[in-house]
Design a protein around this motif. Structure first.
Motif, short mmCIF file in Angstrom:
data_model
loop_
_atom_site.label_atom_id
_atom_site.label_comp_id
_atom_site.label_asym_id
_atom_site.label_seq_id
_atom_site.Cartn_x
_atom_site.Cartn_y
_atom_site.Cartn_z
N LYS A 188 7.18 7.41 20.64
CA LYS A 188 8.67 7.61 20.07
C LYS A 188 8.61 6.80 18.81
CE LYS A 188 13.01 7.05 22.01
NZ LYS A 188 14.17 6.44 22.91
N THR A 189 7.76 5.80 18.67
CA THR A 189 7.92 4.96 17.45
C THR A 189 7.12 5.61 16.18
OG1 THR A 189 7.96 2.81 18.81
CG2 THR A 189 7.10 2.70 16.40
N ILE A 190 6.02 6.30 16.58
CA ILE A 190 5.19 6.97 15.80
C ILE A 190 6.09 8.24 15.09
CG2 ILE A 190 3.22 8.71 15.58
CD1 ILE A 190 2.01 6.83 17.65
N ALA A 191 6.99 8.91 15.95
CA ALA A 191 7.72 10.01 15.62
C ALA A 191 8.75 9.63 14.61
CB ALA A 191 8.39 10.80 16.95
N LEU A 192 9.27 8.49 14.99
CA LEU A 192 10.56 7.97 14.06
C LEU A 192 9.87 7.58 12.81
CD1 LEU A 192 12.63 5.68 16.71
CD2 LEU A 192 13.28 7.85 15.42
N SER A 193 8.65 6.81 12.85
CA SER A 193 8.05 6.60 11.61
C SER A 193 7.77 7.79 10.56
CB SER A 193 6.84 5.81 11.91
OG SER A 193 6.23 5.31 10.80
N ILE A 194 7.43 8.63 11.30
CA ILE A 194 6.83 9.91 10.40
C ILE A 194 8.26 10.77 10.03
CG2 ILE A 194 6.14 12.27 10.81
CD1 ILE A 194 3.91 11.18 12.61
N ALA A 195 9.35 10.48 10.96
CA ALA A 195 10.66 11.05 10.17
C ALA A 195 11.12 10.46 9.15
CB ALA A 195 11.49 11.47 11.74
N SER A 196 11.09 9.03 9.23
CA SER A 196 11.49 8.30 8.14
C SER A 196 10.76 8.27 6.95
CB SER A 196 11.85 6.85 8.81
OG SER A 196 10.54 6.41 8.82
N SER A 197 9.48 8.51 7.14
CA SER A 197 8.58 8.58 5.83
C SER A 197 8.99 9.80 5.18
CB SER A 197 7.13 8.54 6.36
OG SER A 197 6.76 7.30 6.81
N ALA A 198 9.08 11.07 5.82
CA ALA A 198 9.64 12.26 5.27
C ALA A 198 10.88 12.35 4.63
CB ALA A 198 9.62 13.30 6.36
N LEU A 199 11.73 11.50 5.22
CA LEU A 199 13.00 11.20 4.72
C LEU A 199 12.90 10.66 3.27
CD1 LEU A 199 16.32 11.80 4.72
CD2 LEU A 199 16.19 9.33 5.81
N VAL A 200 12.20 9.47 3.32
CA VAL A 200 11.88 8.74 2.08
C VAL A 200 11.35 9.51 1.04
CG1 VAL A 200 10.75 6.90 1.03
CG2 VAL A 200 12.06 6.39 3.20
N LEU A 201 10.28 10.29 1.29
CA LEU A 201 9.52 11.34 0.43
C LEU A 201 10.47 12.32 -0.22
CD1 LEU A 201 6.88 12.04 -0.89
CD2 LEU A 201 6.41 13.50 1.01
N SER A 202 11.24 12.92 0.79
CA SER A 202 12.02 13.77 0.04
C SER A 202 13.13 13.57 -0.67
CB SER A 202 12.78 14.70 1.31
OG SER A 202 13.72 13.76 1.98
N LEU A 203 13.84 12.20 -0.58
CA LEU A 203 14.69 11.63 -1.29
C LEU A 203 14.07 11.09 -2.72
CD1 LEU A 203 16.69 9.29 0.95
CD2 LEU A 203 17.44 11.28 -0.24
N GLY A 204 13.01 10.69 -2.68
CA GLY A 204 12.01 10.27 -3.98
C GLY A 204 11.69 11.61 -4.79
N LEU A 205 11.55 12.71 -4.14
CA LEU A 205 11.17 13.83 -4.86
C LEU A 205 12.62 14.88 -5.41
CD1 LEU A 205 8.39 15.85 -2.51
CD2 LEU A 205 8.04 14.71 -4.76
N THR A 206 13.43 14.51 -4.62
CA THR A 206 14.68 14.92 -5.19
C THR A 206 15.42 14.15 -6.38
OG1 THR A 206 15.52 15.19 -2.96
CG2 THR A 206 17.12 15.30 -4.69
N ALA A 207 15.28 12.79 -6.29
CA ALA A 207 15.29 11.92 -7.55
C ALA A 207 14.50 12.59 -8.75
CB ALA A 207 15.22 10.72 -7.32
N LEU A 208 12.96 12.79 -8.61
CA LEU A 208 12.56 13.34 -9.74
C LEU A 208 13.00 14.71 -10.35
CD1 LEU A 208 8.83 12.24 -8.67
CD2 LEU A 208 10.10 11.15 -10.32
N ALA A 209 13.15 15.48 -9.34
CA ALA A 209 13.82 16.77 -9.68
C ALA A 209 15.06 16.86 -10.39
CB ALA A 209 13.77 17.85 -8.30
#
Length: 55
Positions: free
Chosen positions: A2-23
């Motif tokens: 469960k911890t691994i899945a939450l970690s991957i989901a939060s990493s994907a969220l942070v990455l998408s927010l960063g890419l949105t700011a750059l776009a």
């Protein structure tokens, strides 16, 4: 597991927010060109960052 899945989901969220700011960042405008005597001169500012050297 469960911890691994939450970690991957939060990493994907942070990455998408960063890419949105750059776009959403405004595109740089084309630098003006001034005709010189022999060749054109490109007028453009450059941003330089530096880090202090260790002693």
């Amino acid at each position: 597991m469960k911890t691994i899945a939450l970690s991957i989901a939060s990493s994907a969220l942070v990455l998408s927010l960063g890419l949105t700011a750059l776009a959403a960042a405004p595109l740089a405008q084309q630098a003006p060109i001034v005709e010189g005597k022999g060749k054109p001169i490109l007028l453009q500012r450059m941003v330089v960052t530096a880090t202090p050297l260790p002693n």
